[in-house]
Design an enzyme around this catalytic site. Structure first.
Site, PDB file in Angstrom:
ATOM      1  N   ALA A   1       0.850  -1.187   0.000  1.00 48.77           N
ATOM      2  CA  ALA A   1       0.000   0.000   0.000  1.00 48.77           C
ATOM      3  C   ALA A   1       0.888   1.241   0.000  1.00 48.77           C
ATOM      4  CB  ALA A   1      -0.923  -0.003   1.216  1.00 48.77           C
TER       5      ALA A   1
ATOM      6  N   GLY B   1       0.189  -5.145   0.985  1.00 54.72           N
ATOM      7  CA  GLY B   1      -1.032  -5.164   0.199  1.00 54.72           C
ATOM      8  C   GLY B   1      -0.896  -5.912  -1.111  1.00 54.72           C
TER       9      GLY B   1
ATOM     10  N   GLU C   1      -1.306  -9.482  -0.254  1.00 56.85           N
ATOM     11  CA  GLU C   1      -2.730  -9.682   0.023  1.00 56.85           C
ATOM     12  C   GLU C   1      -3.538  -9.752  -1.267  1.00 56.85           C
ATOM     13  OE1 GLU C   1      -3.303  -7.565   4.355  1.00 56.85           O
ATOM     14  OE2 GLU C   1      -2.727  -6.294   2.669  1.00 56.85           O
TER      15      GLU C   1
ATOM     16  N   GLU D   1       4.494  -5.247   7.495  1.00 53.86           N
ATOM     17  CA  GLU D   1       3.703  -4.220   8.182  1.00 53.86           C
ATOM     18  C   GLU D   1       4.147  -3.947   9.617  1.00 53.86           C
ATOM     19  OE1 GLU D   1       0.793  -5.905   5.068  1.00 53.86           O
ATOM     20  OE2 GLU D   1       2.385  -6.670   6.368  1.00 53.86           O
TER      21      GLU D   1
END
Length: 258
Positions: free
Chosen positions: A63, A108, A111, A131
């Protein structure tokens, strides 16, 4: 769509994330673009398989940290909710989705890859959930999909340490299906996608539903769901075409998706 491009080759759709200057990092605009692309895919009955990939050195490097750093707890919850909504739409698409992971798939990006049904990776791809090193948890389903794919203990290790792993290690733990040299990756992905698209589309879609639903429930309920899907196929023209061709010892010319 600013950062996402959707093309079609026969019955195969190629969804490309195109923000290479930011290593395809996910931001709100990109999530909106992906959502719009999913609207187009769901409205297109001629698409039987989707390939999802990225431009440049990354699949999705994560992200967008620059954008996330400005979020409050309330706006972070909204961002996570929307990201999860988009990834769940990918996971729940009626047709198979193949992630073609050409480079970084971190946070992300990992993911997003895990929301797909099949993951093919380049030898130079890397995976991970960094993260905790940023003071946050995964936010788009990483704590849920990773243990389902690689097991409880390995998921704990990868998320707690935040370390990255190679494509080869990702394949060894079951996160990736197959690893290819970079120059062969897309050709192999297209070969697989077209092979799937040549099968009976209704049967493929129902098989995906059975697997996805079955993994979320007990074996008895799942077996009942599978039996219903199996029975439904016997009302299709594709079943008649496939079984007749088998009995006549010939190949099916083509399935008609009905």
């Amino acid at each position: 769509m600013e950062f996402v491009k959707l093309e079609q080759q026969g019955h195969v759709g190629i969804l490309t994330i195109n923000r290479p200057k930011a290593l395809n990092a996910l931001n709100l605009t990109m999530l909106n673009d992906l959502n719009s692309a999913l609207d187009q895919i769901e409205a297109n009955d001629s698409l039987y398989v989707i390939i999802l990939t990225g431009v440049g050195r990354a699949f999705v490097a994560g992200a967008d940290i620059r954008e996330m750093n400005k979020l409050s707890a309330i706006t972070a919850k909204s961002f996570a909710d929307f990201g999860n909504q988009v990834l769940l739409r990918i996971e729940n698409l009626s047709i198979p989705v193949i992630a073609v992971i050409n480079g970084f798939a971190l946070g992300g990006g990992c993911e997003l890859a895990m929301a797909c049904d099949i993951r093919l990776a380049s030898e130079n791809a890397t995976f991970g959930h960094p993260e905790v090193g940023l003071g946050i948890t995964p936010g788009f389903g990483g704590t849920q999909r990773l243990p389902r794919l690689v097991g409880y203990a390995k998921a704990m290790e990868l998320i707690f340490t935040g370390r990255t792993i190679s494509a080869i290690e990702a394949a060894l733990i079951g996160l990736v299906n197959t690893v290819y040299p970079p120059e062969e990756l897309m050709a192999k992905a297209l070969e697989m996608a077209h092979y799937i698209a040549d099968q009976a589309p209704i049967a493929v879609r129902l098989s995906k539903q059975c697997i996805r639903q079955g993994m979320q429930t007990d074996i008895n309920t799942a077996a009942t769901y599978e039996a219903l899907a199996f029975a439904f196929c016997f009302e299709t023209e594709d079943k008649n075409a496939g079984m007749t061709a088998f009995l006549e010892k010939r190949a099916v010319k083509s399935f008609e998706n009905r």
